[in-house]
Design an enzyme around this catalytic site. Structure first.
Site, PDB file in Angstrom:
ATOM      1  N   ARG A  64       0.763  -1.358  -0.142  1.00 31.66           N
ATOM      2  CA  ARG A  64       0.020  -0.024   0.037  1.00 31.66           C
ATOM      3  C   ARG A  64       0.938   1.240  -0.197  1.00 31.66           C
ATOM      4  NH1 ARG A  64      -3.829  -2.078   5.148  1.00 31.66           N
ATOM      5  NH2 ARG A  64      -1.653  -2.553   5.582  1.00 31.66           N
ATOM      6  N   GLU A 116      12.618  -0.177  13.523  1.00 37.43           N
ATOM      7  CA  GLU A 116      11.558  -1.178  12.736  1.00 37.43           C
ATOM      8  C   GLU A 116      12.213  -2.626  12.497  1.00 37.43           C
ATOM      9  OE1 GLU A 116      10.572   0.917   9.137  1.00 37.43           O
ATOM     10  OE2 GLU A 116       9.228   2.484  10.199  1.00 37.43           O
ATOM     11  N   ASP A 214       1.951  -2.563  10.848  1.00 33.96           N
ATOM     12  CA  ASP A 214       1.154  -3.167   9.628  1.00 33.96           C
ATOM     13  C   ASP A 214       1.268  -4.844   9.593  1.00 33.96           C
ATOM     14  OD1 ASP A 214       0.530  -1.780   6.578  1.00 33.96           O
ATOM     15  OD2 ASP A 214       1.062  -3.882   6.749  1.00 33.96           O
ATOM     16  N   GLY A 307     -21.632 -32.862  -3.543  1.00 38.88           N
ATOM     17  CA  GLY A 307     -22.118 -33.326  -2.312  1.00 38.88           C
ATOM     18  C   GLY A 307     -23.465 -33.722  -2.270  1.00 38.88           C
ATOM     19  N   ASN A 344     -19.820 -40.405  -7.578  1.00 36.29           N
ATOM     20  CA  ASN A 344     -19.469 -41.660  -6.832  1.00 36.29           C
ATOM     21  C   ASN A 344     -20.814 -42.086  -6.273  1.00 36.29           C
ATOM     22  OD1 ASN A 344     -16.603 -42.167  -6.753  1.00 36.29           O
ATOM     23  ND2 ASN A 344     -16.561 -39.973  -6.241  1.00 36.29           N
ATOM     24  N   THR A 346     -23.747 -39.512  -5.929  1.00 35.83           N
ATOM     25  CA  THR A 346     -24.889 -38.605  -6.240  1.00 35.83           C
ATOM     26  C   THR A 346     -25.763 -39.206  -7.326  1.00 35.83           C
ATOM     27  OG1 THR A 346     -23.671 -36.723  -5.554  1.00 35.83           O
ATOM     28  CG2 THR A 346     -25.474 -36.312  -6.732  1.00 35.83           C
ATOM     29  N   HIS A 756     -10.879 -27.204  -4.144  1.00 26.66           N
ATOM     30  CA  HIS A 756     -10.198 -27.693  -3.066  1.00 26.66           C
ATOM     31  C   HIS A 756      -9.347 -26.664  -2.302  1.00 26.66           C
ATOM     32  CE1 HIS A 756      -9.790 -31.504  -5.954  1.00 26.66           C
ATOM     33  NE2 HIS A 756     -11.087 -31.402  -5.114  1.00 26.66           N
ATOM     34  N   LEU A 775       7.047 -30.497 -15.527  1.00 23.33           N
ATOM     35  CA  LEU A 775       6.922 -31.875 -15.878  1.00 23.33           C
ATOM     36  C   LEU A 775       7.146 -32.422 -17.109  1.00 23.33           C
ATOM     37  CD1 LEU A 775       3.611 -32.406 -13.655  1.00 23.33           C
ATOM     38  CD2 LEU A 775       5.874 -33.285 -12.969  1.00 23.33           C
ATOM     39  N   GLY A 779      10.672 -35.200 -18.543  1.00 24.26           N
ATOM     40  CA  GLY A 779      10.496 -36.248 -19.251  1.00 24.26           C
ATOM     41  C   GLY A 779       8.744 -37.156 -19.091  1.00 24.26           C
TER      42      GLY A 779
END
Length: 1098
Positions: A64, A116, A214, A307, A344, A346, A756, A775, A779
Site C-alpha cells: 500500500r 523497525e 502493519d 456433495g 460416486n 450422487t 479444493h 513436468l 520427461g
C-alpha cells in the site's frame, strides 16, 4: 479454501486480545466502511480528534505504501478529507483493479528507522517457519533471502518451544530479550489460534514497548469450531477486486446452510460462456479447457455444485446462474455448459430435477438470448437424468446437446466453442439396470457357487435361511512384514468402518462379490453413539449380519485381521477417531473422508502416522480402489460404474489424484484407453493430504504389475516438482502421464478460490501452467490439455502393447450383483403399493409442507395454530375468523380440573413420565367426560335437519330416555352463566356468516332451563353446534364433506387437543411442586366385602 485472509483491523484485534505480553502495546483502531459516517466516527473514538493519525485501505491490498495508499502523521480533518477522496474510487494494484471502501485509522507512532523490524510466520506440511530481519519497512526488499529463518518442525502430540534467540542476534542487544519473548508469545498464539500466515512489517520497538504497525494474516477457516471464542466474530473479506455480488452472497448463504457444496464466482457478467459444473475438480478442469481453447475473455463464471445437493438446492443454484446469464445480451448468443465427472454416489437424475425446473422457468429468456446448452454427466442413474434432460430440451425448443460417459468429460467444451463438430447421434450407454441384472440361471448359478465359499472376515456368510452371521470368532491378524511395502491393499485387506454408513458398506460388499473375493472386506463398524448390535447386509444374494461396536477397542480386539480404518467421522471428531485407530498396531491404513479438518490437526496426524508406520488417505477424499481386491467406501461409484470401468479386475495403470470426484473420471478414461486400472488413490483436496503424490508413485514404481502411472495434480503446492525431479534423476523410471489442473488461474485478474482447499497458488512456481511445463521438461508425458489426456495415455499404452510388455487378455464377464430394492425403486424399475398414505404432510423436500403449503409461508402469513389445524385436519386454508374460532375453542377447553386431570395428577405423583401421565388423563375422555361433542353435534343436527320443533326435540329425547348431549352443568346455570360459552357465542355471532344451528340450540336451552336452571347449553354443546355452523357456511366445504368430518370425530379431536394442554400443565405443576405418591385415604372408601360365612358356603 481453508487458509483465508483477514482484514488488518481483525488481525490486530485478535492478537491484542490473546497475546499475553507486558511489552505489547495494545493500541486502538477505527474501522471505516462504505457506509461509515466520518462526522460521527469521533463519538465512538474520541482519540481521533486529539492524536496525529495514520490511515490506509484495509482490503487485502499488498504494498500500500508504494501505491500511495498511506497517509501518515495527519490530523483527523486531513484524514477525513483523504478518505473522502479515495472512498468509492477504483485503484489498480498489479493486475487487479478494485474499488476502495474500507480503511483503518490508528494513532501515529513517532519512531526511528532503526527501531523497525520484519517478522513473519508461515506454515507448511511438516513445519512452521519463523522469519526475522533486523530491518523493516516498505523498502526492505527481498526479505526471503535476507531474513534469519527458524523451522519449527511439527511433533506429536505438541510442538516443542522453539529457540528463537539466533533469529534476533543482529538486533540491538538491549532489545533482544524483548524481541525473543514477543516472538515466543506470538508463535504460541499463531499455533493455538490456527493462523496459517502472519506478517508484521514493520514491527517497532521503542521505549521498551512493542508496536504492530502493519499486519497481514490468514486464518485456517476450518478451525472456527475450535477457536471461535478466541477469534470473535470474524468476517473473511473477498480478495481485492473481487467484491461479492448479491448473487454470490446468496449462493454463499445457501452453501453455509447446506451439507452439500455450492460455489459461485462471477468473473465477467457480460461473458458468453457460462458453466454449471458438478464437482470441485471437474469445475476447475472445465474452466481450464475453456481457457485453453481461447475462451478466457468470455468465461463468465466459476462455480460448482457437489456433495449430493437436494432438488431445491440445485434449483436455487441453477436459477441464480440463469438470472445472471440472462441479464445482458450478446450478439453471438451464449452457451451454458452443464458438465461434471462421473459421480460416486450422487443420484444424477435427482440433482437434474432442480436444474430442469429452473430451465423450464427461463424458457423464454433462454430463447431470447440464443442460449445453447451442452450437457455431459455420468454416475448413478445418469442415463435417466440424461434422458429427461433431452426431453426437456425438445419440449422447450432450445438448442441442447446431451452426452454421457461415452464422451470425454471436456469434449463438450470444444463443441460449445465450435472447435469440433457436434455428433449428430451420440452413442448412448446401456441403461443402468442392464449392468446389474443377469439371467435368472446365471444369478442362481453364481449364488450356489458363492454360498459355499464366501466368508466374511471372522465368520461364515453362507446360509441365508438363518441370516448368516459375521461372528466374533478371533482370527490371527496378518503380520505387517508379510505384506510387500509397495502394497496398499490386496485381496485379504479388511476394514473397520467408523460411522453409520450402510450405503458405503453395502457398496463395498457388492464390490467384493463382483471381484470374487473369498471374504468380505468389511469386518465390522464402530460408532460411539450407538450400542453394540448387528446390522443386516447382503453379500451377493446372501444375507449377513455385521457387528457394530460402540467402542473402537472392542472392534479391534474382536477383529484382529482388520488392517484398515475407514473413517466417516465428521470434521469435529475425525482427528480423535484417527488418533485412536493408530494406537492399534494392526492398522496399516487410515482413510479419512471428511473435509474441513483443521490443518494443525491434519499435520499432527501426519506426524503420528509417520511414527506409527501408518498410511493416511485423505482428509477430504473419496478414498481409493484396487480393482479386484478392495475399495474404500464410495470410491468407484455404484456397481454399474464398477462394471463399466472394469474395476472388478486389475489392469496395468495406476493413478494418483488430488480430486476424489475426478477419480471416477480417471477410471473411465483409463478403461477406454488401456487395459484398465491397477490401483487408484485420491489423496484429498486439502492443503496437507495424509500421503503425497510421491508416496504413492514410489509404491507404483516398485510394483512390477504396474506399467504406467497417471498423476492428476493441481494448482498450489510443490509436490509435483518433487516427482518431476525424481523422474529427471532417473529414480522413477516408469512413464508418468501427468496433468495439473487449474491452468485457468493465471488468466484471471483476481484471486479465485477453486473447489479444493489446496488449490491456490502462492507464487508463480505453484501455478498449474508452470508445473505442467516443468513436468514436460523432466520427461513426463504431459498432454496439451486435459481434453487430450486420454489420447496421451493411449499412445503410451500402445507402445507397451507393441513392445510386448503388456499383453491384452480376453475379457471375462463379471458376476451379476442383485440390485437393492430401494435403489431399484428410485430408478423406477419396480413399483410397490405404499404401506401408508398421507395427504396432509410432506417432509421429503427442502421444506416441510402442510397440505401443500410451505411451513415458511404458514409462519410468514401468521396463520397460527388455527390455520395449521385447518391445513392438517381439513386440507384447506380456512377463513381468518375460523383460525381465531378454533384457537378460542382450544383455550376454553384447555383445563377443567375433573376426571382427566385427576388421573394425570395421580400418574405424575406415581413417578410416571409425561407421555404416560398424559395418556392416563386422555383415556378418561368419553361420553361422560368431554366426549359429548360429537354426539351433541349429531343430536342437534339431526333434529334441526329433520325440521323438529325444539319442543318436540326435547320431548322425543325424554320419551327415548336419552340425555341431550351438550345440555346441563353441575355448577353453572342461568343465574351463574358459564363465561366460556358466552365468549364463544359472542364471537360466533359477530364473525360467522350464518348460525342457524346455534339459534336452534339456544331455543332448546330456553325449554330445558325453564324446567331446571342448570340445564344450560354447556361448553361442549356450544362448541358442537357452532362448529357445525362453521363447517356448513364458511364456504370451504360441501354439505357432504362437512358431515363426513363430523362423523369421523373431528369435534372430539378438538376437545382432546385442548384438554392435552391442561393435562400437560398439571403434570408439570406436580413435578414442579415435587408432590409425592398419592395414596387414597381409606376413610374415603366404602368397603363391602362378603361375610366370612358366605365365603365358606361357596
Amino acid at each position: 479454501m481453508s487458509a483465508k485472509a483477514i482484514s488488518e483491523v481483525t488481525g490486530k484485534d485478535i492478537l491484542a486480545r490473546n497475546i499475553q505480553s507486558d511489552t505489547l502495546h495494545k493500541g486502538v483502531a477505527a474501522a471505516v466502511y462504505k457506509s461509515t459516517d466520518l462526522d460521527s466516527l469521533p463519538i465512538e473514538h474520541p482519540w481521533l480528534l486529539t492524536d496525529q493519525l495514520v490511515v490506509k485501505p484495509d482490503q487485502l491490498i499488498k504494498r500500500r505504501g508504494k501505491l500511495g495508499l498511506l497517509l501518515v502523521n495527519r490530523n483527523y480533518g486531513e484524514v477525513k478529507k483523504w478518505i473522502s477522496e479515495k472512498r468509492g474510487k477504483a485503484v489498480t494494484a498489479g493486475k487487479t483493479t478494485g474499488v476502495i471502501t474500507n480503511f483503518i485509522i490508528e494513532p501515529f507512532l513517532p519512531h526511528k528507522q532503526e527501531e523497525e523490524f520484519y517478522l513473519c510466520i508461515h506454515s507448511s506440511r511438516d513445519k512452521d517457519t519463523i522469519l526475522f530481519f533486523h530491518e523493516g519497512g516498505i523498502d526492505i526488499g527481498d526479505v526471503d533471502s535476507k531474513a534469519q529463518k527458524l523451522d519449527v518442525h511439527i511433533s506429536y502430540p505438541e510442538s516443542t518451544v522453539p529457540d528463537v534467540s539466533k533469529l534476533v542476534a543482529k538486533a540491538p542487544a538491549k532489545i533482544q530479550s524483548i524481541l525473543t519473548q514477543f516472538i515466543l508469545n506470538l508463535y504460541e498464539v499463531y499455533r493455538k489460534l490456527c493462523f496459517t500466515y502472519l506478517e508484521i512489517n514493520p514491527l517497532v520497538i521503542t521505549n521498551g514497548n512493542v508496536f504492530i504497525l502493519d499486519l497481514a494474516a490468514k486464518l485456517d477457516q476450518t478451525a472456527e469450531f475450535l477457536c471461535k471464542v478466541q477469534w470473535g466474530d470474524v468476517i473473511f473479506p473477498p480478495p481485492f477486486g473481487r467484491e461479492a455480488s448479491p448473487e454470490e452472497n446468496y449462493i454463499a448463504e445457501l452453501d453455509a446452510k447446506s451439507g452439500a457444496s455450492l460455489k459461485l464466482t462471477v468473473l465477467n457478467e457480460k461473458g458468453r460462456i457460462w458453466t454449471m459444473v458438478a464437482g470441485g475438480g471437474a469445475s476447475v478442469i472445465y474452466s481450464d479447457t475453456i481457457c485453453d481453447l481461447g475462451g478466457a475473455s468470455e468465461l463468465a463464471n466459476y462455480g460448482e455444485y457437489s456433495g449430493a445437493p437436494t432438488e431445491g438446492q440445485t434449483y436455487e443454484y441453477a436459477k441464480t446462474v440463469l438470472s445472471l446469464m440472462t441479464k445482458h445480451h450478446h450478439e453471438e448468443g451464449k452457451v451454458l455448459i452443464i458438465g461434471g465427472g462421473i459421480a460416486n454416489f450422487t443420484n444424477v437424475a435427482a440433482t437434474f430435477k432442480g436444474i430442469i425446473k429452473a430451465l423450464t422457468e427461463y424458457k423464454e429468456k433462454l430463447t431470447e438470448h440464443k442460449i445453447a446448452i451442452f450437457v455431459r454427466r455420468g454416475g448413478p442413474n445418469y442415463q435417466e437424468g440424461l434422458r429427461v434432460m433431452r426431453d426437456v430440451g425438445n419440449d422447450l425448443g432450445i438448442d441442447m446437446h446431451v452426452f454421457g460417459t461415452e464422451t470425454h468429460m471436456t469434449a463438450i467444451v470444444a463443441m460449445a466453442l465450435k472447435k469440433k463438430p457436434v455428433p449428430k447421434k451420440p452413442t448412448q450407454d446401456t441403461a443402468t439396470a442392464s449392468f446389474l441384472l443377469g439371467s435368472a440361471s446365471q444369478s442362481a448359478t453364481m449364488s450356489k457357487k458363492r454360498s459355499k465359499s464366501v466368508t466374511s472376515g471372522t465368520g461364515s456368510a453362507s446360509g441365508s435361511r438363518n441370516n448368516s452371521i459375521i461372528d466374533d470368532t478371533l482370527l490371527e491378524s496378518r503380520r505387517r512384514d508379510d505384506i510387500p511395502a509397495h502394497t496398499l491393499f490386496d485381496e485379504k485387506s479388511t476394514s473397520i468402518i467408523w460411522g453409520m454408513q450402510p450405503k458405503a458398506v453395502q457398496g463395498m460388499l457388492d464390490f467384493d462379490y463382483i471381484c470374487s473375493r473369498s471374504s468380505a472386506s468389511v469386518a465390522a463398524m464402530t460408532y460411539p453413539f450407538s450400542g453394540d448390535h448387528k446390522q443386516k447386509f447382503y453379500f451377493g444374494h446372501e444375507e449377513i449380519l455385521m457387528p457394530l461396536y460402540k467402542n473402537m477397542a472392542d472392534a479391534m480386539r474382536k477383529h484382529p485381521e482388520a488392517d484398515t480404518l475407514i473413517s466417516f467421522a465428521s470434521l469435529r471428531s475425525a482427528y480423535d477417531s484417527a488418533v485412536e485407530a493408530m494406537s492399534f498396531p494392526q492398522i496399516r491404513t487410515v482413510a479419512i473422508i471428511a473435509e474441513g479438518i483443521p490443518e494443525n490437526q491434519t499435520r499432527k496426524l501426519i506426524k503420528l502416522a509417520q511414527l506409527k508406520g501408518v498410511r493416511i488417505i485423505g482428509p477430504a477424499t473419496v478414498g481409493g480402489i484396487k480393482p479386484g481386491c478392495f475399495k474404500i467406501g464410495h470410491t468407484g461409484g455404484m456397481i454399474d460404474n464398477v462394471v463399466a470401468s472394469k474395476l472388478y479386475r486389475a489392469g496395468s495403470v495406476a493413478y494418483v489424484s488430488r480430486s476424489g470426484g475426478m477419480s471416477n473420471e480417471l477410471n473411465n478414461i483409463i478403461c477406454k484407453n488401456t487395459n484398465g486400472v491397477y490401483e487408484g488413490v485420491a489423496i484429498g483436496g486439502d492443503r496437507y493430504p495424509g500421503t503425497t503424490f510421491l508416496d504413492h508413485i514410489l509404491r507404483y514404481e516398485q510394483n512390477p504389475d504396474i506399467k504406467i502411472i497417471v498423476m492428476l495434480g493441481e494448482v498450489g503446492g510443490v509436490e509435483e516438482y518433487v516427482v518431476g525431479n525424481l523422474v529427471k534423476e532417473g529414480k522413477i523410471s516408469k512413464p508418468i502421464v501427468a496433468w495439473c489442473i487449474g491452468t485457468c488461474a493465471s488468466m484471471f485478474n483476481s484471486d479465485v478460490q477453486f473447489g479444493h482447499a489446496g488449490a491456490s497458488a502462492h507464487n508463480d512456481s505453484e501455478t498449474a501452467m508452470a508445473k505442467n511445463k516443468f513436468l514436460k521438461e523432466t520427461g513426463c508425458r504431459v498432454p496439451d490439455s486435459f481434453d487430450s489426456l486420454g489420447d496421451e495415455l493411449k499412445a503410451v499404452y500402445d507402445e507397451f502393447v507393441e513392445s510386448g510388455q503388456i499383453k491384452v487378455l480376453p475379457e471375462m464377464p463379471p458376476p451379476t450383483v442383485p440390485m437393492d430394492y430401494s435403489w431399484a425403486r428410485e430408478l423406477g424399475l419396480i413399483r410397490k403399493p405404499a404401506s401408508f398414505m398421507s395427504s396432509i404432510c410432506d417432509e421429503r423436500g427442502d421444506e416441510l409442507m402442510y397440505a401443500g403449503m410451505p411451513i415458511s409461508s404458514i409462519i410468514d402469513e401468521n396463520l397460527g395454530i388455527g390455520g395449521v389445524l385447518g391445513l392438517l385436519w381439513f386440507q384447506r386454508r380456512l377463513p381468518e375468523y375460523a383460525f381465531k374460532y378454533l384457537e378460542i375453542c382450544l383455550m376454553v377447553t384447555a383445563d377443567h380440573a375433573v376426571s382427566g386431570a385427576h388421573n394425570t395428577i395421580v400418574c405424575s405423583r406415581a413417578g410416571k413420565d409425561l407421555v404416560s401421565s398424559l395418556t392416563s388423563g386422555l383415556l378418561t375422555i368419553g361420553e361422560r367426560f368431554g366426549g359429548a361433542l360429537d354426539l351433541a353435534a349429531k343430536q342437534f343436527t339431526e333434529a334441526y335437519d329433520s325440521g323438529q320443533h325444539p319442543n318436540d326435540f326435547v320431548n322425543n329425547m325424554r320419551k327415548k330416555g336419552q340425555l341431550i348431549m351438550g345440555i346441563g352443568h353441575r355448577v353453572k346455570s342461568l343465574n351463574n352463566p358459564d363465561k366460556r360459552t358466552e365468549i364463544i357465542k359472542e364471537y360466533v355471532k359477530a364473525h360467522f356468516p350464518s348460525t342457524p344451528l346455534l339459534e336452534y340450540a339456544l331455543k332448546v336451552e330456553k325449554i330445558t332451563t325453564s324446567k331446571k336452571p342448570n340445564l344450560i347449553l354447556n361448553v361442549d354443546g356450544v362448541i358442537a353446534v357452532t362448529f357445525v355452523d362453521l363447517m356448513r357456511f364458511c364456504g370451504c366445504f360441501t354439505r357432504e364433506e362437512a358431515q363426513e368430518f363430523i362423523d369421523i370425530g373431528v369435534l372430539n379431536g378438538l376437545f382432546v387437543l385442548g384438554r392435552s394442554v391442561g393435562f400437560i400443565g398439571h403434570f408439570l405443576d406436580q413435578k414442579r411442586l415435587k408432590q409425592g405418591l398419592y395414596r387414597h385415604p381409606w376413610d374415603d372408601i366404602t368397603y363391602v366385602l362378603p361375610e366370612h360365612t358366605e365365603y365358606e358356603e361357596r
